[in-house]
Design a protein around this motif. Structure first.
Motif, PDB file in Angstrom:
ATOM      1  N   LEU A  34       3.248  -7.838 -10.904  1.00 28.22           N
ATOM      2  CA  LEU A  34       2.010  -7.215 -10.423  1.00 28.22           C
ATOM      3  C   LEU A  34       0.835  -8.118 -10.794  1.00 28.22           C
ATOM      4  CD1 LEU A  34       0.494  -4.784  -9.165  1.00 28.22           C
ATOM      5  CD2 LEU A  34       0.399  -3.788 -11.446  1.00 28.22           C
ATOM      6  N   ILE A  35       0.087  -8.587  -9.782  1.00 31.85           N
ATOM      7  CA  ILE A  35      -1.023  -9.513 -10.018  1.00 31.85           C
ATOM      8  C   ILE A  35      -2.340  -8.752 -10.170  1.00 31.85           C
ATOM      9  CG2 ILE A  35      -2.363 -11.418  -9.025  1.00 31.85           C
ATOM     10  CD1 ILE A  35       0.228 -12.320  -7.633  1.00 31.85           C
ATOM     11  N   SER A  36      -2.595  -7.827  -9.259  1.00 30.66           N
ATOM     12  CA  SER A  36      -3.851  -7.059  -9.338  1.00 30.66           C
ATOM     13  C   SER A  36      -3.705  -5.769  -8.538  1.00 30.66           C
ATOM     14  CB  SER A  36      -5.040  -7.877  -8.808  1.00 30.66           C
ATOM     15  OG  SER A  36      -4.893  -8.124  -7.418  1.00 30.66           O
ATOM     16  N   SER A  37      -4.645  -4.861  -8.781  1.00 34.83           N
ATOM     17  CA  SER A  37      -4.669  -3.585  -8.055  1.00 34.83           C
ATOM     18  C   SER A  37      -6.131  -3.201  -7.820  1.00 34.83           C
ATOM     19  CB  SER A  37      -3.943  -2.505  -8.862  1.00 34.83           C
ATOM     20  OG  SER A  37      -4.006  -1.262  -8.185  1.00 34.83           O
ATOM     21  N   PRO A  38      -6.726  -3.696  -6.728  1.00 35.38           N
ATOM     22  CA  PRO A  38      -8.146  -3.408  -6.479  1.00 35.38           C
ATOM     23  C   PRO A  38      -8.406  -1.926  -6.246  1.00 35.38           C
ATOM     24  CG  PRO A  38      -7.163  -4.522  -4.599  1.00 35.38           C
ATOM     25  CD  PRO A  38      -6.139  -4.520  -5.675  1.00 35.38           C
ATOM     26  N   LYS A  39      -9.562  -1.459  -6.747  1.00 40.04           N
ATOM     27  CA  LYS A  39      -9.961  -0.062  -6.561  1.00 40.04           C
ATOM     28  C   LYS A  39     -11.429  -0.022  -6.169  1.00 40.04           C
ATOM     29  CE  LYS A  39      -6.682   2.175  -9.739  1.00 40.04           C
ATOM     30  NZ  LYS A  39      -5.751   1.066  -9.808  1.00 40.04           N
ATOM     31  N   PHE A  40     -11.802   1.009  -5.418  1.00 41.30           N
ATOM     32  CA  PHE A  40     -13.204   1.184  -5.033  1.00 41.30           C
ATOM     33  C   PHE A  40     -13.480   2.670  -4.848  1.00 41.30           C
ATOM     34  CE2 PHE A  40     -10.618   0.303  -1.301  1.00 41.30           C
ATOM     35  CZ  PHE A  40     -10.991   1.281  -0.393  1.00 41.30           C
ATOM     36  N   PRO A  41     -14.747   3.090  -4.954  1.00 38.73           N
ATOM     37  CA  PRO A  41     -15.086   4.515  -4.841  1.00 38.73           C
ATOM     38  C   PRO A  41     -14.669   5.089  -3.487  1.00 38.73           C
ATOM     39  CG  PRO A  41     -16.956   3.250  -5.675  1.00 38.73           C
ATOM     40  CD  PRO A  41     -15.934   2.259  -5.252  1.00 38.73           C
ATOM     41  N   VAL A  68       0.854  -1.192   0.000  1.00 39.41           N
ATOM     42  CA  VAL A  68       0.000   0.000   0.000  1.00 39.41           C
ATOM     43  C   VAL A  68       0.886   1.238   0.000  1.00 39.41           C
ATOM     44  CG1 VAL A  68      -1.814   1.266   1.227  1.00 39.41           C
ATOM     45  CG2 VAL A  68      -1.783  -1.231   1.315  1.00 39.41           C
ATOM     46  N   ASP A  69       0.635   2.145  -0.955  1.00 43.24           N
ATOM     47  CA  ASP A  69       1.328   3.436  -0.932  1.00 43.24           C
ATOM     48  C   ASP A  69       0.293   4.549  -1.073  1.00 43.24           C
ATOM     49  OD1 ASP A  69       0.643   3.665  -3.615  1.00 43.24           O
ATOM     50  OD2 ASP A  69       2.639   3.156  -4.361  1.00 43.24           O
ATOM     51  N   GLY A  70       0.744   5.767  -1.234  1.00 44.16           N
ATOM     52  CA  GLY A  70      -0.180   6.896  -1.291  1.00 44.16           C
ATOM     53  C   GLY A  70      -1.153   6.849  -2.450  1.00 44.16           C
ATOM     54  N   ALA A  71      -0.828   6.068  -3.507  1.00 44.31           N
ATOM     55  CA  ALA A  71      -1.662   6.056  -4.713  1.00 44.31           C
ATOM     56  C   ALA A  71      -2.650   4.902  -4.760  1.00 44.31           C
ATOM     57  CB  ALA A  71      -0.767   6.005  -5.947  1.00 44.31           C
ATOM     58  N   GLY A  72      -2.379   3.795  -4.077  1.00 38.29           N
ATOM     59  CA  GLY A  72      -3.307   2.669  -4.165  1.00 38.29           C
ATOM     60  C   GLY A  72      -2.794   1.414  -3.498  1.00 38.29           C
ATOM     61  N   LEU A  73      -3.489   0.280  -3.800  1.00 35.05           N
ATOM     62  CA  LEU A  73      -3.139  -1.034  -3.273  1.00 35.05           C
ATOM     63  C   LEU A  73      -2.674  -1.912  -4.430  1.00 35.05           C
ATOM     64  CD1 LEU A  73      -5.901   0.009  -1.702  1.00 35.05           C
ATOM     65  CD2 LEU A  73      -5.736  -2.202  -0.621  1.00 35.05           C
ATOM     66  N   TYR A  74      -1.654  -2.723  -4.180  1.00 34.36           N
ATOM     67  CA  TYR A  74      -1.106  -3.570  -5.237  1.00 34.36           C
ATOM     68  C   TYR A  74      -0.793  -4.946  -4.666  1.00 34.36           C
ATOM     69  CZ  TYR A  74      -0.266   1.173  -6.917  1.00 34.36           C
ATOM     70  OH  TYR A  74      -0.421   2.500  -7.268  1.00 34.36           O
ATOM     71  N   ILE A  75      -1.198  -5.991  -5.411  1.00 33.14           N
ATOM     72  CA  ILE A  75      -0.812  -7.355  -5.062  1.00 33.14           C
ATOM     73  C   ILE A  75       0.333  -7.768  -5.981  1.00 33.14           C
ATOM     74  CG2 ILE A  75      -1.530  -9.779  -5.122  1.00 33.14           C
ATOM     75  CD1 ILE A  75      -2.785  -8.575  -2.814  1.00 33.14           C
ATOM     76  N   PHE A  76       1.478  -8.122  -5.380  1.00 28.60           N
ATOM     77  CA  PHE A  76       2.643  -8.580  -6.135  1.00 28.60           C
ATOM     78  C   PHE A  76       2.937 -10.033  -5.785  1.00 28.60           C
ATOM     79  CE2 PHE A  76       3.479  -3.991  -6.120  1.00 28.60           C
ATOM     80  CZ  PHE A  76       3.899  -3.773  -7.427  1.00 28.60           C
ATOM     81  N   SER A  77       3.394 -10.789  -6.781  1.00 28.76           N
ATOM     82  CA  SER A  77       3.911 -12.126  -6.493  1.00 28.76           C
ATOM     83  C   SER A  77       5.318 -11.967  -5.920  1.00 28.76           C
ATOM     84  CB  SER A  77       3.953 -12.970  -7.763  1.00 28.76           C
ATOM     85  OG  SER A  77       4.962 -12.484  -8.630  1.00 28.76           O
ATOM     86  N   TYR A  78       5.840 -13.041  -5.326  1.00 24.63           N
ATOM     87  CA  TYR A  78       7.201 -12.973  -4.779  1.00 24.63           C
ATOM     88  C   TYR A  78       8.252 -12.961  -5.884  1.00 24.63           C
ATOM     89  CZ  TYR A  78       5.312 -13.563  -0.091  1.00 24.63           C
ATOM     90  OH  TYR A  78       4.640 -13.374   1.097  1.00 24.63           O
TER      91      TYR A  78
END
Length: 762
Positions: A397-404, A383-393
């Protein structure tokens, strides 16, 4: 904590503020604004202020809002003793000066999205201004000076000092004001963190205190030698700093002290953290600007202990053989996580993933302000200031969920959880709501419908093992009740079951779905929490409870790895508690359907809680023979009899329906029987069904009467009394009807079996 100090102002330094993670501005009573570059160790004069202007407070306009950079030119607000505040550019040009108060303007703070500015004055008034400096309203007016002010996490409330009291005032005129006595002396400084929603205060009584947002005391320090003149939260809400005369203290969010430094600085009037939370600056009474950065942080996992020895250096120690490795980084370390055999390190520009200590996988980061790293077995969440990111080891980059309305900058470990297939996030705008996402695609689960609890949720945690269809989430609400529910519920309303009360902290095991928690004054382990869905009365028998007298006040669970639970006590010390290894073995046997091994383990351990776990696991997997033996071992004879009754059912549908009945899933059992056309079995469960289908009303009344007669009770239900008046109960006729229905069911089952056999041969 290490300190580096520099002396360059000739007079008292009143305020400091970071522009970037390596650049700081400071203001002094010598009328100078200086710029400090920590990369080059250079100090330069920005501007010489007018002789009549003595600065008091400085606050930079927020650079980002919800991950998006602001377009406005970099400016800061500077308050002064002449009753004005000054909107000042980065090059030191005063863009606008505003007459704000009679007497000095003691504090000025931008809200989190930069849409409003609040000022507090020596005249006792608190005023809200637009970002261009236009007065919007006077929020409060009192007879004593307001020394400090802070915005609430959502910028909808204001915290300010009023003598010895603290006041939380909502911006809505009709909302309730919270006011309480906070200190025995005048309160000099306050701060309110947007991530953990916790308040700090310090005063002339030489104490600092920690409060929740309702004004309840969480921690009170012992008295210092001098008044507390400054304090400040780190951006992630994990630590805070406290300043006093020749004193600088680093504290945990719960209040206890990590480190105490005694620099020769005079009183520390202002403290400010850099945006990445790694560096701290203080404005000192003797003309110093003091710089500090956090080191000697520790992370543990199994036989490895990792220590941050310098800003760019880590030491890895294997306690099994005392082998030591050193890890060097190009930039300073911001966040670190160690779990599941991987070390993940985020620096200001890159992310390092270690599986062995020699060859890390390195990839670049978009933002340099990583605020949270959470690990699962197969991937990790960043998690950083811009969003959430799922990374593999492997760094993919696997996914980046977003919501309102997503604000990644205020997410913390209590409000976010990750497993191999699921991400759960507590919605900050409505804390009763938990947003669920598929970890591999980033898309919302359950057609975008979130999980909604009846009360505000304070902590969530996903279990880590088993298939995604059986994923469970544990949650603690504001009443400190612990609930368990399924993440994927296939169109049905999720069943949220309470499994504990007065739970203050929890953690799932890393290799089995075993949950531990601090429950009231004891340490509790739920060996098989899912028993609540199979047999609610079985759950208390699956608990392992240890008296909490060996822990000090308010312990907090940090991790549950293998059989070792790590707890942080209220005084900051670490303690460890061991859990028996048998439940994890039992989970392994259940998952791989090794029921004979599970029975042997329970016989060997001779533990009633293990037998209870096995009973629940076997019923969940419809392994009736094992369940029968397990229930017999714990003396649950009525359940043994019912399991035998289920075994004797002539068809799979009726067996399945009775197993659902056993688990309390009446509607599902009813639907199963109706779908199979077994109405006569269904009506034994409900009078309404018999009336609706106009059949077997006498059967329901007969069984009801037999039940009441057995227990020597009288009928009180008005519905049954109403239908009993016009229906004659003849047991011979009823038995004949039941025999006929059973014979039909046997014939149907035999026909189905024959058809399946012929189909398989063809």
């Amino acid at each position: 904590m290490r300190l580096k100090t520099s002396l360059s102002h000739k007079e008292l330094v009143s305020c400091v503020g970071w522009t970037t993670a390596d650049e700081l501005y400071s203001c002094s009573e010598d009328h100078q604004i200086l710029k400090w570059n920590l990369l080059t160790s250079e100090t330069s004069l920005v501007v010489k202020l007018p002789e009549e202007m003595y600065p008091i407070d400085l606050h930079w306009f927020p650079k980002t809002i919800g991950g998006k950079k602001q377009n406005q030119t970099e400016i800061f607000v500077l308050t002064s003793t002449d009753g004005k505040f000054h909107l000042t550019s980065k090059i030191g040009r005063i863009e606008k000066s505003v007459e704000a108060h009679k007497g000095a303007v003691l504090a000025g703070r931008w809200n989190y999205d930069g849409t409003a500015l609040i000022t507090a004055g020596e005249d006792g008034q608190i005023k809200i201004w637009s970002k261009s400096g236009m007065l919007r309203s006077t929020l409060a007016s009192q007879g004593s000076p307001v020394y400090s002010v802070a915005w609430g996490p959502d910028s909808d409330r204001i915290l300010y000092t009023s003598g010895r009291q603290l006041v939380i005032k909502p911006l809505q005129p009709s909302a309730k004001v919270i006011q309480w006595k906070a200190h025995d002396g005048v309160v000099l400084k306050v701060d309110w963190n947007s991530v953990n929603d916790v308040i700090l205060s310090g005063g002339e009584d030489c104490k600092y205190k920690v409060w929740d947002s309702f004004g309840r005391l969480l921690y009170s320090s012992s008295s210092h030698d001098y008044p507390v003149t400054s304090l400040s939260w780190a951006p992630d809400g994990e630590v805070f700093a406290v300043g006093s005369f020749n004193t600088l203290r680093l504290c945990d969010k719960t209040g206890w002290s990590y480190a105490l430094e005694k620099p020769n600085t005079g009183s520390v009037f202002s403290l400010a953290w850099s945006a990445d939370g790694t560096q701290l600056a203080g404005a000192c009474g003797n003309g110093h600007v003091i710089f500090a950065h956090v080191v000697e942080q520790h992370w543990e996992w199994k036989n490895f202990v990792i220590t941050l020895t310098k800003r760019r250096t880590m030491q890895v120690r294997n306690v099994m053989n005392d082998a030591v490795d050193a890890l060097e980084f190009r930039d300073r370390v911001i966040k670190t996580s160690l779990a599941y055999g991987h070390l993940v390190v985020a620096t200001s520009l890159q992310c390092y993933v270690y599986k062995n200590w020699n060859t890390p996988l390195i990839f670049d980061l978009k933002e340099g302000t990583v605020s949270l790293i959470l690990q699962a077995e197969k991937h990790f969440l960043l998690v950083d200031g811009a969003g959430l990111y799922i990374f593999s080891y492997e760094g993919r980059l696997i996914s980046s969920p977003k919501f309102p309305g997503m604000r990644a900058d205020i997410l913390n470990a209590q409000g976010v959880s990750v497993s191999n297939d699921t991400i759960a996030i507590r919605d900050k705008s409505d804390e009763k709501v938990i947003l669920l996402f598929d970890g591999l695609t980033g898309k919302a689960l359950s057609d975008g419908k979130p999980l909604t609890h009846k009360l505000e949720v304070v902590e969530i945690a996903l279990d880590q093992c088993g298939p995604s269809t059986e994923r469970k989430i544990a949650l603690i609400d504001k009443n400190r009740d612990l609930y368990l529910t399924s993440v994927r519920h296939l169109g049905r309303e999720p069943k949220i079951c309470k499994i504990g009360s007065m739970v203050h902290s929890m953690a799932w095991n890393d290799t089995a779905n075993i949950l531990c928690g601090i429950q009231d004054n004891q340490f509790t382990v739920w060996y098989y929490p899912s028993a609540v869905f199979t047999d609610k009365e079985l759950l208390p028998k699956t608990l392992y409870i240890k008296d909490g007298s060996e822990f000090s006040h308010a312990p907090h669970i940090l991790s549950y790895v293998g059989t070792k639970v790590t707890l942080r006590q209220g005084d900051g010390s670490l303690v460890y508690s061991c859990v028996p290894p048998y439940p994890a073995l039992l989970h392994e046997y259940s998952t791989s359907a090794r029921w004979e091994d599970a029975l042997r383990l329970c016989r060997f351990a001779k533990d009633q809680s293990l037998w209870a776990c096995l009973a629940g696991m076997a019923m969940a997997n419809r392994e009736l023979t094992t369940a029968e033996m397990a229930y017999a071992a714990i003396g649950e004879l009525p359940r043994v009899q019912y399991i035998n009754f289920i075994k004797e059912q002539p068809s799979k549908e009726s067996s399945l329906a009775h197993m659902l009945m056993f688990s309390g899933q009446v509607q599902e059992a009813e639907a199963t029987l109706l779908q199979a056309g077994l109405i006569y079995q269904c009506v034994q469960m409900a009078l309404e069904l018999a009336v609706k289908h106009k059949t077997h009303v006498d059967t329901v009344l007969a069984y009801r009467g037999k039940f009441l007669q057995t227990f020597g009770r009288k009928e009180t239900n008005k519905r049954f009394l109403q239908y009993a008046e016009g229906v004659e109960v003849d047991w011979e006729k009823i038995q004949a009807k039941i025999e006929m229905e059973l014979s039909k069911e046997r014939e149907k089952a035999a026909y189905t079996s024959l058809r399946n056999s012929v189909a398989s041969r063809c």
